[in-house]
Write an enzyme that holds these catalytic residues in place. Structure first.
Site, PDB file in Angstrom:
ATOM      1  N   GLY A 155     -33.975   7.382 -34.402  1.00 21.35           N
ATOM      2  CA  GLY A 155     -33.155   7.749 -33.245  1.00 21.35           C
ATOM      3  C   GLY A 155     -32.951   9.253 -33.191  1.00 21.35           C
ATOM      4  O   GLY A 155     -33.908  10.031 -33.251  1.00 21.35           O
ATOM      5  N   ASP A 156     -31.702   9.674 -33.091  1.00 22.37           N
ATOM      6  CA  ASP A 156     -31.373  11.103 -33.021  1.00 22.37           C
ATOM      7  C   ASP A 156     -30.711  11.583 -34.303  1.00 22.37           C
ATOM      8  O   ASP A 156     -29.952  12.541 -34.291  1.00 22.37           O
ATOM      9  CB  ASP A 156     -30.467  11.379 -31.821  1.00 22.37           C
ATOM     10  CG  ASP A 156     -29.178  10.573 -31.878  1.00 22.37           C
ATOM     11  OD1 ASP A 156     -29.042   9.731 -32.776  1.00 22.37           O
ATOM     12  OD2 ASP A 156     -28.302  10.792 -31.020  1.00 22.37           O
TER      13      ASP A 156
END
Length: 341
Positions: A155-156
Site C-alpha cells: 500500500g502506502d
C-alpha cells in the site's frame, strides 16, 4: 563453487562400486557473459577399490539458475517499486539487531505512511497512484544514506532501517529529510500531486530487542503522528503504547455499537425567535458505552473516520433522523430536522 552433494557409492552391474559426485561452477565466456555449469563425476573402481576410470559430464544450467534467482528476487522484493518487501525487511532487521548487540550500537526503525494516499487513487485512479508510489520511492531513496535500508510493506507504507549510530539526533535528521522528500510536489501526467507523510520511530534497544517489537512500536508512533495532524514524526514511548491500546479497545466497542445500532440521537429544539415556537430540531449523535461510559462526539467521530466506520454511522443517522421526522409529521407536528454531515 565446490560440489553441492558429497560423493555416494552405487553398485555397477558387474558388482563394482561406482562413486558419483555433482558440483556447480560459475564460469565466464570469452565475451564476459556468466555461464553456470553443473558437473557430474563418476569413478569406476576395480576389485581392490582402486580408481580405474573417471567419467565426467557437464551441462549448461544457466537458465535454471537464472530462474531460481528470479524466484528468490520476487520472493523478497516488492513487485511495483523493486524495494525489499516485508520478508527481506524482517531478515535484515534481525541481522541489524544482532550486529548492534555485538557492537553496542543502536538500530532505528522508521515507519512511514503517506497521508491521504487513498484520495489519489479515488480521484486520479490506481495507475496514477502506482506512479506516485514509484516517485516517492525515488525521492526517499535519494534522501536516505547509502547504509539505510528502505523497504515497502505494501500500500502506502514504507519502512527504513537505520544502523551504525549512537546519537538519536541522527534519527531526527533522517526523519526530517523524509518529511521534506515526500512533501515536494510530484508532477505526473500534468497533475501536480501533493502528499505528506506521517512517521513513527522506534529504537533498539530502548524500545525493544526483537524485530516484531520494534516494528509494532514504530507503527504505534506513526499512528500518534496521524492523531497529531499528520505531516510529522513521533518517537515511541510507553505512554503511546497504552494510548494506542485504549484507542484499539474503544474502536472495537464503537464497531460493535454501530453494528448493533446502540448509539442514540438526541434532538435539540430549534426555536423561532419571533413567537418562541418550536419549528424544528437538530439531531445530535450520542454514545453511551457500558465499559467507557459517555463518550464525547469529539472522541468517537474522529475514531469512526479513521476506522472507516463513518459511512455506516452516517447512513444510520440519516435513516433514524428521517424516520423520526416522518413520525412527527404523522403526529401533526410539521417539524424540520437538520443533520450535520
Amino acid at each position: 563453487m565446490g560440489p553441492r552433494f558429497p560423493p555416494r557409492a552405487l553398485v555397477a552391474p558387474g558388482g563394482e562400486h561406482l562413486w558419483l559426485a555433482r558440483g556447480l561452477n560459475r564460469n565466464y565466456r570469452k565475451d564476459g557473459e556468466t555461464i553456470w555449469c553443473e558437473w557430474y563425476h563418476s569413478c569406476l573402481l576395480d576389485e581392490q577399490g582402486r580408481i580405474v576410470s573417471i567419467l565426467s559430464f557437464v551441462q549448461d544450467v544457466s537458465s535454471r539458475i537464472q530462474a531460481e534467482e528470479r524466484l528468490q528476487y520476487l520472493a523478497t522484493r516488492d513487485a511495483l517499486t523493486g524495494l525489499p518487501n516485508r520478508v527481506l525487511l524482517q531478515e535484515r532487521l534481525t541481522q541489524a539487531i544482532a550486529q548492534a548487540r555485538r557492537s553496542h550500537q543502536r538500530v532505528g526503525v522508521l515507519f512511514i505512511d503517506l497521508d491521504r494516499f487513498k484520495n489519489v487513487n479515488d480521484t486520479l485512479g490506481h495507475r496514477i497512484g502506482d506512479e506516485l508510489l514509484k516517485r516517492v520511492t525515488a525521492a526517499l531513496s535519494n534522501a536516505l544514506r547509502e547504509t539505510d535500508l528502505l523497504a515497502r510493506l505494501g500500500g502506502d507504507e514504507f519502512m527504513v532501517i537505520v544502523e551504525d549510530f549512537d546519537d538519536p539526533e541522527v534519527l531526527n535528521r533522517i526523519a526530517q529529510k523524509v518529511q521534506d522528500a515526500v512533501s515536494q510536489p510530484f508532477e505526473i501526467e500534468e497533475h501536480d500531486i501533493y502528499v505528506t507523510s506521517s512517521t513513527g520511530i522506534s529504537v533498539y534497544p530502548d524500545d525493544g530487542d526483537a524485530p516484531e517489537e520494534l516494528l509494532k512500536h514504530a507503527d504505534v508512533a506513526m499512528y500518534r503522528s496521524k492523531e497529531l495532524g499528520r505531516n510529522t514524526y513521533q518517537f515511541f514511548d510507553a505512554g503511546l503504547a497504552a494510548h494506542r491500546l485504549a484507542q484499539h479497545t474503544l474502536e472495537r466497542a464503537l464497531r460493535t455499537a454501530v453494528k448493533e445500532e446502540a448509539l442514540t440521537l438526541h434532538y435539540q429544539p430549534v426555536v423561532r425567535m419571533t413567537d418562541k415556537a418550536i419549528v424544528g430540531a437538530e439531531a445530535l449523535l450520542r454514545w453511551h458505552d457500558a465499559e467507557h461510559g459517555d463518550v464525547a462526539p469529539k472522541v468517537f467521530i474522529p475514531l469512526a473516520e479513521e476506522s472507516g466506520l463513518i459511512h455506516a454511522l452516517g447512513d444510520w443517522v440519516m435513516r433514524t433522523a428521517a424516520a423520526q421526522c416522518a413520525a412527527w409529521h404523522q403526529a401533526g407536528l410539521p417539524l424540520k430536522v437538520s443533520v450535520n454531515l
